[in-house]
Scaffold this active site. Structure first.
Site, PDB file in Angstrom:
ATOM      1  N   ASN A  91       0.831  -1.195   0.000  1.00  0.00           N
ATOM      2  CA  ASN A  91       0.000   0.000   0.000  1.00  0.00           C
ATOM      3  C   ASN A  91       0.872   1.255   0.000  1.00  0.00           C
ATOM      4  OD1 ASN A  91      -2.405   1.545   0.142  1.00  0.00           O
ATOM      5  ND2 ASN A  91      -3.355  -0.036   1.417  1.00  0.00           N
TER       6      ASN A  91
ATOM      7  N   HIS B 142      23.473   2.572  13.150  1.00  0.00           N
ATOM      8  CA  HIS B 142      24.483   3.575  13.492  1.00  0.00           C
ATOM      9  C   HIS B 142      25.094   3.198  14.831  1.00  0.00           C
ATOM     10  CE1 HIS B 142      23.059   6.186  10.251  1.00  0.00           C
ATOM     11  NE2 HIS B 142      21.846   5.805  10.617  1.00  0.00           N
TER      12      HIS B 142
ATOM     13  N   GLY C  40      -0.615  -1.296   8.900  1.00  0.00           N
ATOM     14  CA  GLY C  40      -0.247   0.086   8.615  1.00  0.00           C
ATOM     15  C   GLY C  40       0.646   0.689   9.681  1.00  0.00           C
TER      16      GLY C  40
ATOM     17  N   THR D 163      11.654  -5.230  16.576  1.00  0.00           N
ATOM     18  CA  THR D 163      13.073  -5.084  16.877  1.00  0.00           C
ATOM     19  C   THR D 163      13.821  -6.409  16.895  1.00  0.00           C
ATOM     20  OG1 THR D 163      12.664  -5.221  19.259  1.00  0.00           O
ATOM     21  CG2 THR D 163      12.647  -3.007  18.259  1.00  0.00           C
ATOM     22  N   LYS D 164      13.079  -7.519  16.953  1.00  0.00           N
ATOM     23  CA  LYS D 164      13.685  -8.852  16.989  1.00  0.00           C
ATOM     24  C   LYS D 164      12.910  -9.774  16.052  1.00  0.00           C
ATOM     25  CE  LYS D 164      15.189  -8.749  21.848  1.00  0.00           C
ATOM     26  NZ  LYS D 164      16.130  -7.805  21.866  1.00  0.00           N
TER      27      LYS D 164
ATOM     28  N   ARG E 282       5.700  -7.926  20.292  1.00  0.00           N
ATOM     29  CA  ARG E 282       5.781  -9.198  21.020  1.00  0.00           C
ATOM     30  C   ARG E 282       4.681 -10.116  20.501  1.00  0.00           C
ATOM     31  NH1 ARG E 282       2.656  -5.918  23.258  1.00  0.00           N
ATOM     32  NH2 ARG E 282       0.991  -6.409  24.706  1.00  0.00           N
TER      33      ARG E 282
END
Length: 194
Positions: A94, A124, A151, A174-175, A189
């Protein structure tokens, strides 16, 4: 200005270091040329999308590393290079995908990518000195087959999302997320299996 010569014993260009997945500084003229090419093609794709589906498809296949059959990517599309992105057959993307493809981004077949999703491969240094010196790197992102990214979801560097999984709207992944689950939240999670 950099405070250290981080590459004193490395004869490679910053582009070569970037492509190897190592720390680099994005001041290489070839990096800039590739980014400009991607911006031009993305703008051309946006312009062609409503006027000429054939021209739009041709431009998308020129921009990205590979595009499967029956892929629909609604513009605008924002990429760093495009050449590090593969999208599998029958995937729908989308509006307003941001795919920062310093490293490889692989999107499987039959995926649903909601509006304003971000796939972010750059990293970074946490340490202030190297970050001030503009060092960066990237880690690949892999999205399995039949994945739904709601979304506004954000997928961070180095993440793999398994087949058939659903990532809730606005989640920050993040994992790694295993196959066949629903994951929500920040950080995302797993809340249930499917």
């Amino acid at each position: 200005m950099p405070t250290d010569d981080h590459f004193a014993n490395d004869p490679r260009t910053n582009l070569e270091r970037m492509l190897a997945g190592d720390l680099y500084i994005a001041d290489d003229p070839e990096i800039a040329r590739r980014q400009q090419r991607a911006m031009r093609l993305a703008a051309r794709y946006t312009a062609a999308y409503t006027e000429s589906p054939t021209e739009a498809r041709t431009t998308l296949t020129e921009l990205l590393a590979s595009v499967g059959e029956d892929v629909d990517v609604r513009p605008p599309l924002y990429v760093d290079y495009g050449s590090n992105i593969s999208i599998g057959a029958r995937t729908f993307v989308n509006y307003h995908l941001t795919a920062l493809d310093v490293a490889r981004i692989t999107i499987g077949e039959d995926c649903q990518i909601g509006p304003n999703v971000q796939l972010l491969t750059p990293t970074h240094p946490v340490e202030p000195g190297p970050r001030r010196d503009k060092l960066e790197a990237a880690l690949p992102i892999t999205i399995g087959d039949n994945v739904w990214l709601g979304g506004g979801a954000i997928v961070c560097p180095g993440v793999t999302i398994g087949d058939n999984s659903v990532i809730g709207a606005g989640a920050v992944v993040t994992k790694d997320i295993p196959a066949n689950v629903v994951a929500v939240g920040n950080p995302a999670r797993v809340v249930r299996s499917i």
